[in-house]
Design a protein around this motif. Structure first.
Motif, PDB file in Angstrom:
ATOM      1  N   LYS A   1      -2.744   1.658  10.874  1.00  0.00           N
ATOM      2  CA  LYS A   1      -1.914   1.343   9.718  1.00  0.00           C
ATOM      3  C   LYS A   1      -2.690   1.502   8.412  1.00  0.00           C
ATOM      4  O   LYS A   1      -2.443   0.799   7.444  1.00  0.00           O
ATOM      5  CB  LYS A   1      -1.382  -0.093   9.832  1.00  0.00           C
ATOM      6  N   ASP A   2      -3.637   2.450   8.390  1.00  0.00           N
ATOM      7  CA  ASP A   2      -4.415   2.685   7.177  1.00  0.00           C
ATOM      8  C   ASP A   2      -3.514   3.203   6.065  1.00  0.00           C
ATOM      9  O   ASP A   2      -2.538   3.917   6.304  1.00  0.00           O
ATOM     10  CB  ASP A   2      -5.513   3.710   7.436  1.00  0.00           C
ATOM     11  N   LEU A   3      -3.867   2.848   4.836  1.00  0.00           N
ATOM     12  CA  LEU A   3      -3.209   3.369   3.642  1.00  0.00           C
ATOM     13  C   LEU A   3      -4.149   4.386   3.005  1.00  0.00           C
ATOM     14  O   LEU A   3      -5.276   4.057   2.634  1.00  0.00           O
ATOM     15  CB  LEU A   3      -2.915   2.236   2.655  1.00  0.00           C
TER      16      LEU A   3
ATOM     17  N   GLU B   1      -0.082  12.458  -2.331  1.00  0.00           N
ATOM     18  CA  GLU B   1       0.425  11.895  -1.086  1.00  0.00           C
ATOM     19  C   GLU B   1      -0.019  10.442  -0.965  1.00  0.00           C
ATOM     20  O   GLU B   1      -1.100  10.068  -1.426  1.00  0.00           O
ATOM     21  CB  GLU B   1      -0.111  12.665   0.121  1.00  0.00           C
ATOM     22  N   VAL B   2       0.823   9.647  -0.311  1.00  0.00           N
ATOM     23  CA  VAL B   2       0.451   8.288   0.078  1.00  0.00           C
ATOM     24  C   VAL B   2       0.822   8.158   1.549  1.00  0.00           C
ATOM     25  O   VAL B   2       2.000   8.001   1.899  1.00  0.00           O
ATOM     26  CB  VAL B   2       1.171   7.222  -0.760  1.00  0.00           C
ATOM     27  N   ILE B   3      -0.181   8.260   2.418  1.00  0.00           N
ATOM     28  CA  ILE B   3       0.049   8.241   3.856  1.00  0.00           C
ATOM     29  C   ILE B   3      -0.197   6.822   4.377  1.00  0.00           C
ATOM     30  O   ILE B   3      -1.250   6.231   4.137  1.00  0.00           O
ATOM     31  CB  ILE B   3      -0.887   9.226   4.588  1.00  0.00           C
ATOM     32  N   PHE B   4       0.801   6.307   5.099  1.00  0.00           N
ATOM     33  CA  PHE B   4       0.681   4.983   5.706  1.00  0.00           C
ATOM     34  C   PHE B   4       1.354   5.015   7.066  1.00  0.00           C
ATOM     35  O   PHE B   4       2.504   5.434   7.193  1.00  0.00           O
ATOM     36  CB  PHE B   4       1.331   3.927   4.810  1.00  0.00           C
TER      37      PHE B   4
ATOM     38  N   PRO C   1       2.575  -8.383   6.660  1.00  0.00           N
ATOM     39  CA  PRO C   1       2.402  -6.935   6.487  1.00  0.00           C
ATOM     40  C   PRO C   1       1.080  -6.465   7.071  1.00  0.00           C
ATOM     41  O   PRO C   1       0.217  -7.273   7.455  1.00  0.00           O
ATOM     42  CB  PRO C   1       2.411  -6.774   4.969  1.00  0.00           C
ATOM     43  N   LYS C   2       0.915  -5.145   7.106  1.00  0.00           N
ATOM     44  CA  LYS C   2      -0.343  -4.550   7.553  1.00  0.00           C
ATOM     45  C   LYS C   2      -1.287  -4.306   6.374  1.00  0.00           C
ATOM     46  O   LYS C   2      -2.492  -4.411   6.505  1.00  0.00           O
ATOM     47  CB  LYS C   2      -0.070  -3.231   8.283  1.00  0.00           C
ATOM     48  N   ILE C   3      -0.693  -3.950   5.225  1.00  0.00           N
ATOM     49  CA  ILE C   3      -1.472  -3.756   3.998  1.00  0.00           C
ATOM     50  C   ILE C   3      -0.778  -4.529   2.873  1.00  0.00           C
ATOM     51  O   ILE C   3       0.416  -4.342   2.633  1.00  0.00           O
ATOM     52  CB  ILE C   3      -1.562  -2.261   3.596  1.00  0.00           C
ATOM     53  N   ALA C   4      -1.518  -5.399   2.198  1.00  0.00           N
ATOM     54  CA  ALA C   4      -0.977  -6.180   1.091  1.00  0.00           C
ATOM     55  C   ALA C   4      -1.643  -5.765  -0.209  1.00  0.00           C
ATOM     56  O   ALA C   4      -2.873  -5.665  -0.282  1.00  0.00           O
ATOM     57  CB  ALA C   4      -1.194  -7.679   1.324  1.00  0.00           C
ATOM     58  N   ILE C   5      -0.826  -5.516  -1.225  1.00  0.00           N
ATOM     59  CA  ILE C   5      -1.299  -5.184  -2.565  1.00  0.00           C
ATOM     60  C   ILE C   5      -1.036  -6.386  -3.449  1.00  0.00           C
ATOM     61  O   ILE C   5       0.117  -6.805  -3.612  1.00  0.00           O
ATOM     62  CB  ILE C   5      -0.579  -3.944  -3.115  1.00  0.00           C
ATOM     63  N   LEU C   6      -2.076  -6.966  -4.002  1.00  0.00           N
ATOM     64  CA  LEU C   6      -1.947  -8.146  -4.853  1.00  0.00           C
ATOM     65  C   LEU C   6      -2.175  -7.725  -6.295  1.00  0.00           C
ATOM     66  O   LEU C   6      -3.302  -7.492  -6.708  1.00  0.00           O
ATOM     67  CB  LEU C   6      -2.952  -9.223  -4.439  1.00  0.00           C
ATOM     68  N   ASP C   7      -1.085  -7.605  -7.059  1.00  0.00           N
ATOM     69  CA  ASP C   7      -1.161  -7.094  -8.424  1.00  0.00           C
ATOM     70  C   ASP C   7      -1.455  -8.219  -9.409  1.00  0.00           C
ATOM     71  O   ASP C   7      -0.557  -8.957  -9.806  1.00  0.00           O
ATOM     72  CB  ASP C   7       0.149  -6.388  -8.797  1.00  0.00           C
TER      73      ASP C   7
END
Length: 262
Positions: free
Chosen positions: A3-5, A62-65, A172-178
């Motif tokens: 699940k890499d971003l 591209e943004v591959i996830f 989630p698998k990847i979390a973005i904390l803005d």
């Protein structure tokens, strides 16, 4: 499947103005990355672009996830894949309790309608209540918090704790904390930081977007990246955040010949 971003040569513009200019970055499950930069460097543009905000135009890249180019997906589909964004400025929704919002969100992401849901397509109430109670206890959140209207009348710290509770429930698998630390006092930063730290593990990758390193005292990243003028100009470890704390961004701007953002 991993699940890499993976972000490749990403260009994002806002109202015709280029903001993100060929950015490359990879975040794996279990890793903690910090993306640091001053105001105007493109941090929030990146976060919103990754989640599909319609005001942010993806020009190329591209943004591959999870093996998929998420730029072809709607925001809800990105969430179902396992991407999560904690907003810098969470929206208040009067009349909708935090608990009801979370039940709808969890049901949508998990697609319980196909597997043991209630007739209305929602996760069964008894299951949801048990999970919510467990997560609130884990994060030290009072039970009454779930009955309040979403972010309505919340302090800055309460809004951010509501975002972290959503993170805990959605898994989630990847979390973005803005800029989760934006507008918070020292005690609130500590509470939010410690709460996020409890959720971090091998199944969760985190991208912390901030311009001030104090949050990183509680969520220690393995990787630190400096964003200036829409691109990552420096990457390193914890020592890079310490250098910023001591010297600020001016030495890095001078090194790369970048003018201060207006």
């Amino acid at each position: 499947m991993s699940k890499d971003l993976v972000i490749k040569d990403l260009h994002i513009s806002v109202q015709g103005k280029p903001i993100i200019k060929g950015l490359n970055l990879s975040v794996k499950q279990g890793e903690i990355h910090a993306l640091m930069g001053p105001n105007g460097s493109g941090k929030s543009t990146l976060a919103n672009g990754l989640m599909g905000h319609p005001l942010y135009d993806i020009e190329s890249g591209e943004v591959i996830f999870s093996g998929v180019d998420v730029l072809e997906l709607d925001p809800n589909e990105r969430a179902k894949l396992g991407l999560f964004l904690a907003f810098q400025y969470p929206t208040a929704i009067p009349g909708v309790s935090l608990a009801n919002f979370l039940r709808l969100a969890v049901s949508a992401v998990r697609e319980k309608a196909e597997n043991g849901s209630d007739k209305d397509g929602l996760i069964p109430m008894r299951v949801f209540r048990r999970e919510l109670r467990e997560k609130m206890q884990q994060l030290g959140v009072d039970d009454s918090f779930a009955r309040r209207y979403l972010n309505d009348g919340f302090s800055g710290g309460e809004k951010k704790r509501a975002e972290i509770l959503q993170l805990a429930m959605l898994e989630p698998k990847i979390a973005i904390l803005d800029e989760t630390d934006s507008g918070l006092d020292i005690d609130a930063v500590r509470i939010v930081g410690e709460s996020v730290s409890q959720l971090i593990g091998p199944e969760l990758g985190v991208l912390i977007i901030t311009h001030y390193p104090r949050l990183l005292d509680y969520i220690r990243p393995q990787f630190v990246h400096i964003l200036l003028d829409g691109n990552i100009v420096e990457s390193g470890g914890w020592e890079l955040a310490q250098m910023l704390e001591a010297e600020g961004y001016d030495p890095i701007r001078e090194k790369h010949g970048i003018k201060e953002e207006q």
